[in-house]
Design an enzyme around this catalytic site. Structure first.
Site, mmCIF file in Angstrom:
data_model
loop_
_atom_site.group_PDB
_atom_site.id
_atom_site.type_symbol
_atom_site.label_atom_id
_atom_site.label_comp_id
_atom_site.label_asym_id
_atom_site.label_seq_id
_atom_site.Cartn_x
_atom_site.Cartn_y
_atom_site.Cartn_z
ATOM 1 N N ASN A 86 3.541 4.613 7.457
ATOM 2 C CA ASN A 86 4.341 5.838 7.567
ATOM 3 C C ASN A 86 4.509 6.155 9.050
ATOM 4 O O ASN A 86 3.575 6.607 9.699
ATOM 5 C CB ASN A 86 3.625 6.977 6.835
ATOM 6 C CG ASN A 86 4.356 8.300 6.996
ATOM 7 O OD1 ASN A 86 5.471 8.338 7.513
ATOM 8 N ND2 ASN A 86 3.721 9.374 6.564
ATOM 9 N N LYS B 208 6.264 8.459 10.354
ATOM 10 C CA LYS B 208 6.492 9.893 10.628
ATOM 11 C C LYS B 208 7.702 10.034 11.564
ATOM 12 O O LYS B 208 8.661 9.291 11.418
ATOM 13 C CB LYS B 208 5.206 10.524 11.173
ATOM 14 C CG LYS B 208 4.017 10.219 10.229
ATOM 15 C CD LYS B 208 2.781 10.999 10.501
ATOM 16 C CE LYS B 208 1.715 10.615 9.470
ATOM 17 N NZ LYS B 208 0.494 11.373 9.614
ATOM 18 N N HIS C 201 4.268 14.466 0.996
ATOM 19 C CA HIS C 201 3.310 14.272 2.095
ATOM 20 C C HIS C 201 2.751 15.624 2.538
ATOM 21 O O HIS C 201 3.474 16.627 2.548
ATOM 22 C CB HIS C 201 4.000 13.563 3.263
ATOM 23 C CG HIS C 201 3.010 13.071 4.274
ATOM 24 N ND1 HIS C 201 2.464 13.889 5.225
ATOM 25 C CD2 HIS C 201 2.427 11.864 4.447
ATOM 26 C CE1 HIS C 201 1.597 13.195 5.955
ATOM 27 N NE2 HIS C 201 1.554 11.971 5.501
ATOM 28 N N GLU D 292 2.230 16.800 5.362
ATOM 29 C CA GLU D 292 2.972 17.425 6.470
ATOM 30 C C GLU D 292 4.221 18.143 5.939
ATOM 31 O O GLU D 292 4.623 19.176 6.483
ATOM 32 C CB GLU D 292 3.317 16.371 7.536
ATOM 33 C CG GLU D 292 2.056 15.970 8.307
ATOM 34 C CD GLU D 292 2.045 14.563 8.848
ATOM 35 O OE1 GLU D 292 3.089 13.906 8.894
ATOM 36 O OE2 GLU D 292 0.943 14.109 9.234
ATOM 37 N N GLU E 290 -4.559 11.299 0.258
ATOM 38 C CA GLU E 290 -4.637 11.547 1.696
ATOM 39 C C GLU E 290 -5.336 12.887 1.928
ATOM 40 O O GLU E 290 -4.669 13.932 1.956
ATOM 41 C CB GLU E 290 -3.235 11.591 2.305
ATOM 42 C CG GLU E 290 -2.479 10.295 2.182
ATOM 43 C CD GLU E 290 -1.463 10.141 3.302
ATOM 44 O OE1 GLU E 290 -1.522 9.115 3.976
ATOM 45 O OE2 GLU E 290 -0.650 11.047 3.521
ATOM 46 N N GLY F 174 -4.655 12.028 10.912
ATOM 47 C CA GLY F 174 -4.444 12.159 12.348
ATOM 48 C C GLY F 174 -5.620 12.754 13.089
ATOM 49 O O GLY F 174 -5.490 13.170 14.242
ATOM 50 N N SER G 75 -6.343 8.309 8.809
ATOM 51 C CA SER G 75 -7.052 7.629 9.894
ATOM 52 C C SER G 75 -7.506 6.211 9.536
ATOM 53 O O SER G 75 -8.576 5.781 9.953
ATOM 54 C CB SER G 75 -8.235 8.474 10.376
ATOM 55 O OG SER G 75 -7.776 9.718 10.898
HETATM 56 P P1 13P Z 1 -2.971 8.783 10.144
HETATM 57 O O1 13P Z 1 -3.222 7.342 9.700
HETATM 58 O O2 13P Z 1 -2.311 8.877 11.472
HETATM 59 O O3 13P Z 1 -4.206 9.606 9.980
HETATM 60 O O4 13P Z 1 -1.892 9.376 9.110
HETATM 61 C C1 13P Z 1 -2.112 9.239 7.755
HETATM 62 C C2 13P Z 1 -0.879 9.642 7.029
HETATM 63 O O5 13P Z 1 -0.535 10.815 6.991
HETATM 64 C C3 13P Z 1 -0.077 8.591 6.388
HETATM 65 O O6 13P Z 1 0.910 9.145 5.590
#
Ligand code: 13P
Length: 228
Positions: free
Chosen positions: A6, A8, A84, A86, A150, A156, A186
């Protein structure tokens, strides 16, 4: 085993093209990348399996800023992430809207990665299973949907769920929806093996570490070595 990157809001079309050209997916693992909308066509043209980061539940209409499953399919995109954290945190996504997106995407022929996961406060209050049950119970079932667990506190932050915490959550999700469950939060080359070796961990949704060809390749090779 599915490894999804992903990206982002990183990588415009030029960087997406450069990444996909430099990346050789290993055999024995399904690999997809999820670029921002603006870079989907470049990534598809460069020849990798590509999912979008979201999809709307209508075919077309007055929905400024949204993109439909039909538009994604026309571009050669094969799937989409929905729900997601976010999107939930910053853009008002709810369990219901995530579920509507997922249902429509499946109906249109896209694959779906549906994201679920508890916040740190929810985990500390002992609400993890309630939250997962609420988020998963509204999702449609189907051959082309997978869930991504997640935990919000692991995204992150560098704080990965321990393999035991992930395994417990994955097993619980599977009691609600009997589909593969990816782990996200992560994931790095250094922790991928311990996480992916858990029996109910069927792959990973990788954020930061998917932006670099070498680290994403290392995670994909680890996945291939575990279940092939
Ligand atoms: P990170 O791997 O940067 O923690 O992000 C995870 C994520 O949100 C994947 O969709």
């Amino acid at each position: 085993m599915l490894i999804a990157g992903n990206w982002k809001m990183f990588k415009g079309p030029r960087e997406a093209e450069a990444f996909v050209s430099a990346f050789q997916p290993p055999s024995g693992v399904d690999v997809v990348v999820c670029p921002p909308y603006a870079s989907l066509a470049a990534a598809v043209a460069a020849g990798l399996s590509v999912y979008a980061q979201n999809v709307h539940w209508e075919r077309e209409g007055a929905f400024t800023g949204e993109v439909s499953a039909e538009m994604l399919l026309e571009l050669g995109v094969r799937g989409a992430i929905v729900g997601h954290s976010e999107r939930r945190q910053h853009f008002g996504e709810t369990d219901e809207t995530a579920a509507r997106r997922a249902a429509r995407a499946l109906e249109a022929g896209l694959a779906v990665i549906a994201c679920v996961g508890e916040t740190e406060d929810e985990r500390e209050r002992g609400e993890t299973e309630d939250v997962l049950a609420r988020q998963v119970s509204v999702l449609p079932n189907g051959e082309r949907i997978v869930v991504a667990y997640e935990p919000v506190w692991a995204i992150g932050t560098g704080k990965t769920a321990t393999p035991d915490v992930a395994a417990e959550a994955h097993a619980f999700v599977k009691t609600l929806l009997d589909r593969p469950v990816l782990y996200g939060g992560s994931v790095k080359p250094e922790n991928a093996e311990d996480l992916l070796a858990q029996p109910d961990v069927d792959g990973a949704l990788v954020g930061g570490a998917s932006l670099d060809v070498d680290s994403f390749s290392a995670i994909c090779r680890t996945a291939a070595s575990i279940r092939s």
